[in-house]
Design a protein around this motif. Structure first.
Motif, mmCIF file in Angstrom:
data_model
loop_
_atom_site.group_PDB
_atom_site.id
_atom_site.type_symbol
_atom_site.label_atom_id
_atom_site.label_comp_id
_atom_site.label_asym_id
_atom_site.label_seq_id
_atom_site.Cartn_x
_atom_site.Cartn_y
_atom_site.Cartn_z
ATOM 1 N N SER A 93 39.582 49.666 50.639
ATOM 2 C CA SER A 93 38.746 50.287 51.458
ATOM 3 C C SER A 93 39.343 51.704 51.679
ATOM 4 O O SER A 93 38.696 52.639 52.107
ATOM 5 N N ASN A 144 34.366 49.003 44.802
ATOM 6 C CA ASN A 144 33.786 50.094 45.554
ATOM 7 C C ASN A 144 34.721 51.248 45.837
ATOM 8 O O ASN A 144 34.793 51.834 47.080
ATOM 9 N N ARG A 194 39.331 57.684 53.250
ATOM 10 C CA ARG A 194 40.033 57.176 52.109
ATOM 11 C C ARG A 194 41.534 57.862 51.892
ATOM 12 O O ARG A 194 41.778 58.719 51.297
#
Ligand SMILES: Nc1ccn([C@@H]2O[C@H](COP(=O)(O)O)[C@@H](O)[C@H]2O)c(=O)n1
Ligand code: MG
Length: 289
Positions: free
Chosen positions: A31, A146, A219
């Motif tokens: 993530s 993702n 990120r």
């Protein structure tokens, strides 16, 4: 940890630092991860069956829509400027204006060729372009977990988007910033949109105005993939980077350029036409423990 790092194509100057970075990125988790990648000669192959694979520009240059005279002029530009682009003995300051000159002259020539937007899919289909072995696993893994994949290319955006579309891997997590063609109302190429992106301005100077990097400020782990010294600045606009692992494909003039690549990239892949190492690292990072 990552068996692919034992491949004979892999060179690492500071192995402990690299292992530490990979472990830190894994600890942060998927993530927090984003991949920032160059396109030509990084996601696409450098060599195909003993010949050079085309860049996204070369795909257009060699296509049936370019006149013989146009092809010759574009090839002359390539033979003049490409050795300058990869010359390890010239500074970036010296190269930059020459790269602007190359891109500007090539884009002007291409814009005189009455290229039709509707021809692009066929131009790509008829070309010799190949993505590196393992591209499916790379795009599929990032999509599955993702992880955003930002492709930052000084090539031709319309062409490279078509390549990844035809390879069936243009997933919603893939975002491209590149040189895009500007077509008139009849779908005929009139010019290229600004800002012009060349090998040595791939940094936040051309990303200002795109909301993309801001969106990705959470990120904080980055895997950067490139094949040029100019690709090293692709993540410069990302705020609050914590860990960045730089993987460089050294395709051409390997002996001459090895030293500079080893100093600049954490992992150097010499004449390796695969994405094995990148996939191995991602498998390790993304695998649930
Ligand atoms: N007229 C041109 C201009 C550039 N190139 C090559 O394209 C590469 C840039 O694309 P990236 O995805 O790698 O940023 C660059 O390395 C040039 O050699 C070209 O073939 N023709
Ligand atoms: Mg490249």
């Amino acid at each position: 940890m990552v068996p692919e790092l034992q491949k004979t194509t892999v060179r690492i100057q500071q192995p402990e630092r690299v292992m530490g970075l990979i472990r830190a990125i894994k600890e942060q988790g998927g993530s927090k991860l984003q991949v920032i990648s160059d396109f030509d000669m990084t996601l696409s192959r450098f060599g195909c069956n003993g010949r050079r694979c085309p860049t996204s520009h070369n795909i257009l240059d060699n296509s049936h829509v370019i006149s013989e005279d146009g092809k010759k002029k574009l090839k002359d530009l390539l033979h003049h400027y490409y050795p300058i682009e990869i010359d390890p003995n010239r500074s970036l300051e010296e190269k930059r204006p020459l790269m602007v000159e190359w891109w500007t002259r090539a884009h002007e020539l291409l814009s005189q060729q009455k290229i039709q937007k509707g021809d692009i899919a066929q131009i790509v289909r008829e070309s010799d372009v190949m993505l590196r072995d393992g591209f499916n696993e790379l795009f599929d893994q990032l999509h599955k977990y993702n992880v955003p994949m930002f492709i930052f290319s000084a090539g031709v955006g319309d062409i490279l988007e078509e390549i990844i579309r035809q390879a069936n891997v243009f997933y919603p997590n893939v975002h491209v910033v590149s040189n895009y063609m500007d077509f008139d109302d009849n779908g005929v190429l009139k010019c290229f949109k600004s800002p012009l992106i060349h090998t040595y301005n791939k940094n936040n100077s051309v990303l200002q105005g795109t909301a993309y990097f801001q969106q990705l400020s959470t990120r904080t782990s980055i895997i950067l993939l490139g094949d040029s010294m100019g690709d090293l600045t692709m993540a410069d606009g990302v705020p609050s980077v914590e860990n960045i692992l730089k993987i460089g494909f050294l395709n051409d003039k390997v002996e001459e350029r090895r030293g500079k690549y080893l100093d600049a990239y954490d992992i150097v892949l010499e004449s390796d036409e695969t994405l094995d190492v990148v996939n191995g690292i991602l498998r390790f990072i993304l695998m649930e423990t």
